[in-house]
Write a protein that holds these residues in place. Structure first.
Motif, mmCIF file in Angstrom:
data_model
loop_
_atom_site.group_PDB
_atom_site.id
_atom_site.type_symbol
_atom_site.label_atom_id
_atom_site.label_comp_id
_atom_site.label_asym_id
_atom_site.label_seq_id
_atom_site.Cartn_x
_atom_site.Cartn_y
_atom_site.Cartn_z
ATOM 1 N N GLN A 81 51.117 11.863 -93.247
ATOM 2 C CA GLN A 81 50.323 11.298 -94.355
ATOM 3 C C GLN A 81 50.684 9.831 -94.563
ATOM 4 O OE1 GLN A 81 51.001 13.043 -98.194
ATOM 5 N NE2 GLN A 81 49.230 11.988 -99.079
ATOM 6 N N SER A 82 51.983 9.557 -94.547
ATOM 7 C CA SER A 82 52.394 8.168 -94.778
ATOM 8 C C SER A 82 52.136 7.306 -93.538
ATOM 9 C CB SER A 82 53.864 8.097 -95.187
ATOM 10 O OG SER A 82 54.656 8.822 -94.280
ATOM 11 N N LYS A 83 52.182 7.982 -92.406
ATOM 12 C CA LYS A 83 52.008 7.252 -91.138
ATOM 13 C C LYS A 83 50.631 6.594 -91.062
ATOM 14 C CE LYS A 83 52.800 8.134 -86.187
ATOM 15 N NZ LYS A 83 52.977 9.243 -85.227
ATOM 16 N N GLU A 84 49.604 7.218 -91.706
ATOM 17 C CA GLU A 84 48.243 6.685 -91.668
ATOM 18 C C GLU A 84 48.197 5.210 -92.087
ATOM 19 O OE1 GLU A 84 45.401 8.939 -93.958
ATOM 20 O OE2 GLU A 84 45.837 10.817 -92.869
ATOM 21 N N PHE A 85 49.098 4.847 -93.038
ATOM 22 C CA PHE A 85 49.068 3.479 -93.585
ATOM 23 C C PHE A 85 49.584 2.451 -92.582
ATOM 24 C CE2 PHE A 85 48.552 5.888 -97.380
ATOM 25 C CZ PHE A 85 47.784 5.075 -98.215
ATOM 26 N N LEU A 86 50.355 2.941 -91.644
ATOM 27 C CA LEU A 86 50.974 1.987 -90.706
ATOM 28 C C LEU A 86 49.937 1.364 -89.774
ATOM 29 C CD1 LEU A 86 54.301 3.853 -89.905
ATOM 30 C CD2 LEU A 86 53.866 2.046 -91.555
ATOM 31 N N ALA A 87 48.740 2.012 -89.675
ATOM 32 C CA ALA A 87 47.671 1.450 -88.851
ATOM 33 C C ALA A 87 47.285 0.039 -89.319
ATOM 34 C CB ALA A 87 46.456 2.371 -88.863
ATOM 35 N N GLY A 88 47.596 -0.285 -90.586
ATOM 36 C CA GLY A 88 47.204 -1.570 -91.138
ATOM 37 C C GLY A 88 48.255 -2.671 -90.957
ATOM 38 N N LEU A 89 49.389 -2.325 -90.407
ATOM 39 C CA LEU A 89 50.455 -3.335 -90.249
ATOM 40 C C LEU A 89 49.962 -4.469 -89.349
ATOM 41 C CD1 LEU A 89 53.828 -1.361 -89.816
ATOM 42 C CD2 LEU A 89 53.219 -3.006 -91.597
ATOM 43 N N GLY A 90 50.075 -5.657 -89.810
ATOM 44 C CA GLY A 90 49.662 -6.805 -89.006
ATOM 45 C C GLY A 90 48.213 -7.206 -89.237
ATOM 46 N N ASN A 91 47.463 -6.391 -89.928
ATOM 47 C CA ASN A 91 46.046 -6.722 -90.258
ATOM 48 C C ASN A 91 46.018 -7.267 -91.671
ATOM 49 O OD1 ASN A 91 43.374 -6.844 -90.885
ATOM 50 N ND2 ASN A 91 42.956 -4.637 -90.604
ATOM 51 N N PRO A 92 45.738 -8.558 -91.820
ATOM 52 C CA PRO A 92 45.843 -9.159 -93.157
ATOM 53 C C PRO A 92 44.762 -8.617 -94.106
ATOM 54 C CG PRO A 92 45.044 -10.761 -91.548
ATOM 55 C CD PRO A 92 45.409 -9.553 -90.762
ATOM 56 N N ASP A 93 43.660 -8.069 -93.600
ATOM 57 C CA ASP A 93 42.580 -7.567 -94.476
ATOM 58 C C ASP A 93 42.658 -6.061 -94.719
ATOM 59 O OD1 ASP A 93 41.474 -10.092 -94.628
ATOM 60 O OD2 ASP A 93 40.368 -9.796 -92.719
#
Lengths: 98, 613
Positions: free
Chosen positions: B130-142
């Motif tokens: 569940q928490s891992k899903e958020f890591l997809a956004g690492l490095g994406n400023p938007d």
């Protein structure tokens, strides 16, 4: 006049009461015409008969003639008045009166 | 007739009543069915509308919740950008939680590790899907992500995470919170809770099924049961047509509605759908009973008044007419038909009466002629033998109203022999009159041929017995007087014994044993008796019209009365003519105007011989 009949096999008993005259004789005649088939013993009870006219004698004569052919006719209970009529008319010679 | 009519009327009215009832029942049942289906349809439509509304609400709240959460997360990222030192402050995350009105604040670095949090500092976001899903956004400023709200913890309460990219460096700002309104809306929208909100009528409800399994129902016992366990196949459900099914022992009218992937089934107890119909039928029965009762009574009363009582009266009059009362008049005037019927019957009866009167008059006339002819055959001229002084004879017949059969006769056979006859034919009317004529002629013929009295009767009897179909008979007395000697030879065929006054003593019955009547039996042999008459002896012959004459109270005149009367001092010496007249007078006094029933016939013979002139 009242006609009361009682049938036992071939025996027919008829009790008459009242007057057997011109008015009532046809009743008895009709009754006899319809009841005498196959009867070989006809019994009249005259104990309650108060009067007998010539019309009544005629019916008795017919009945006697018919019973001469098919059996017997006996008259019971003939009172004095009626016995006088039977005697005066000679019916005592042809009727069996007991 | 009245009963028959009422029977048919009752049958008719009852039939109409029954038909009306059947029709009402049929219409009311159809009405109830269609009303019930309409009601179910309405409720199903409501339920579908409710589902759609709930879905839209959830969507709106979701959008609102998401934008609010994103705004909070961005605000947090802004705060960190402006003041990166806050991350080093102890208790900052907790303060931010309060400020932002969220439950969790997590700041994640570029390695996916939580660097600031009130509860999970150092947590590696990779350690949980569940928490891992958020890591997809690492490095994406938007990057911004609102995770699906999910149940959490022991009580499975809905919880949601929202994250955005950090603005100060690579990483993610994440907030976690209970989306209460969203949760409420979702709970409301949960189809499994929907059925509770819908009732159909008093005891009807909605079942919501998914793949043939009940997922929502007011009755919790039904949850999870398969529809085919009630005999309802998926084919039935997909047809969208109403059907009947018995669920938990109650019969329901069911109507399915497909709202994919669900099938909603509105159910209404059959008992309930017919409540109003039964109520209606009861009131129809009640009102119809009264209505048809009134119709029956009214029609039967009217017909009775207009027709039956008229017919009844006509019939009663006709009965009287049939019994011989031709004076009866029919007088039913309740309507023109009866007036015409009454008048018709009256004129017919009147014509009949005239015809009968005419016929009766003609018959009376003919009878009168017959009577005249009959009487004219009797010798009525007295004295009959004016030159004969040896005897005196008188006879009379007093006829009754009806033609009778009495007769007397006397004639000379030769110069020395007088025959007298008195007789009574049984019966009355023309037959008796004809038989009397025959008998009289036959006896006279036989007597004139010179036969003895016994021979006359024996022969006459034999002839009369021939062709005597009517079985008539005659009582008769015949005597032949030898005038020169006074020898009287007589024979009696059942006739009344004459009274005999011998030697100027009292009258008494002549001694004879009567023979049998004439025309009775063809074998009868008659015997004759001989007596000698002396001058002055008198014989009185009569018929039973005397002895059986009746008075008003029905008493008979009688033999003794006759004998006593003849022996009374005033009468005993009367000659034949006088004797007969006084006897008739005595009878009239006795009868006292009572109608004379029979002919009265008398014959008196006085023997004078040569001594009395």
């Amino acid at each position: 006049m009242e006609i009361h009949e009682m049938k036992e096999g071939n025996k027919l008993s008829i009790t008459l009461s009242g007057r057997l005259d011109t008015i009532t004789a046809p009743d008895l005649e009709n009754k006899l015409n319809s009841s005498l088939d196959n009867i070989n013993e006809l019994i009249f009870d005259f104990s309650a008969l108060s009067y007998l006219s010539s019309a009544g004698l005629r019916v008795l004569l017919s009945a006697q003639k018919r019973m001469n052919r098919q059996g017997s006719l006996v008259i019971h209970g003939v009172n004095e008045t009626i016995m006088e009529i039977f005697e005066a008319t000679g019916f005592t010679d042809i009727l069996k009166i007991e | 007739m009245r009963k028959t009519f009422q029977k048919w009327l009752l049958l008719f009215v009852a039939g109409a009543f029954f038909l009306t009832l059947c029709l009402s029942f049929y219409l009311q049942t159809r009405e109830a069915n269609s009303n019930s289906i309409d009601l179910i349809d309405l409720k199903l439509d409501d339920a579908v509308k409710q589902i759609k509304l709930n879905t839209r609400n959830v969507e709106a709240i979701r959008i609102m919740t998401e934008s609010e959460a994103l705004a909070k997360a961005r605000a947090l990222a802004e705060i960190i950008l402006n003041n990166p030192d806050v991350l080093k402050e102890k208790g900052w995350p907790g303060r931010m939680e309060k400020i932002l009105d969220v439950d969790e604040v997590h700041i994640i670095n570029k390695d996916g590790i939580i660097v600031a949090s009130s509860s999970a500092t150092g947590y590696d976001m990779r350690s949980n899907a569940q928490s891992k899903e958020f890591l997809a956004g690492l490095g994406n400023p938007d990057f911004e992500y609102v995770q699906e709200a999910q149940p959490r913890g022991m009580d499975q309460e809905i919880f949601q995470y929202t994250g955005v990219s950090r603005l100060d460096e690579t990483g993610i700002v994440q907030i976690g919170y209970y989306p209460t309104r969203l949760a409420n809306a979702m709970s409301l929208a949960d189809i499994e809770n929907l059925a509770d909100g819908f009732r159909i009528g008093n005891h009807g409800s909605i079942l919501i099924t998914k793949s043939g399994i009940i997922v929502s129902s007011i009755d919790e016992k039904l949850l999870g049961l398969r529809m085919d366990s009630f005999g309802i196949q998926s084919g039935t459900l997909n047809k969208k047509e109403p059907f009947y099914a018995t669920i938990e022992g109650v019969k329901y009218l069911c109507k399915p509605k497909i709202f994919s992937p669900y099938v909603l089934i509105g159910i209404l107890p059959v008992d309930e759908m017919y409540v109003s119909r039964n109520e209606m039928i009861r009131s129809i029965v009640f009102s119809n009973t009264i209505l048809f009762g009134i119709v029956f009574l009214l029609v039967s009363f009217l017909v009775d008044r207009v027709v039956i009582s008229g017919i009844f009266h006509v019939n009663r009059s006709l009965e009287k007419i049939t019994e011989g009362n031709l004076d009866e008049r029919v007088d039913v005037r309740s309507n023109p038909e009866f007036v015409s019927l009454s008048d018709g019957i009256n004129s017919t009866v009147s014509a009949l009466k005239d015809a009968i009167a005419e016929a009766a008059a003609r018959i009376d006339k003919e009878l009168e002629f017959a009577r005249e002819i009959q009487l004219s055959s009797l010798p009525t001229l007295f004295p009959p033998f004016p030159d004969r002084t040896e005897f005196d004879i008188f006879a009379a017949i007093f006829t009754a109203k009806e033609v009778g059969g009495d007769f007397y006769d006397f004639f000379m056979i030769d110069e020395d022999h007088l025959t007298i006859v008195i007789a009574d034919v049984s019966g009355k009317g023309i037959p008796a009159a004809l038989f009397m004529m025959t008998s009289k002629t036959m006896i006279q013929n036989l007597a004139e041929s010179g036969r003895s009295p016994a021979e006359i009767f024996t022969d006459a009897n034999r002839h009369l017995c021939e062709n005597n179909e009517a079985e008539m008979f005659v009582t008769a007395f015949l005597g032949i007087l030898e005038i020169s000697t006074g020898k009287f030879t007589y024979v009696n065929a059942g006739h009344n014994k004459p009274l005999f006054r011998q030697s100027l003593k009292a009258y008494d019955w002549i001694q004879t044993k009567p023979g049998f009547i004439l025309a009775g039996l063809d074998t009868t042999q008659y015997k004759q008796t001989e007596i000698i008459l002396h001058p002055g002896d008198q014989l009185f012959f009569y018929t039973d019209g005397i002895t059986e004459a009746m008075n008003q109270s029905g008493a008979l005149f009688g033999n003794d009365h006759l004998k006593d009367f003849l022996n009374s001092p005033e009468v005993i010496n009367y000659n034949p003519a006088d004797l007969i007249h006084v006897v008739k007078e005595e009878i009239d006094i006795f009868a006292n105007d009572a109608p004379q029933a029979d002919d009265i016939t008398m014959l008196a013979l006085q023997y004078k011989g040569h001594g009395i002139s």
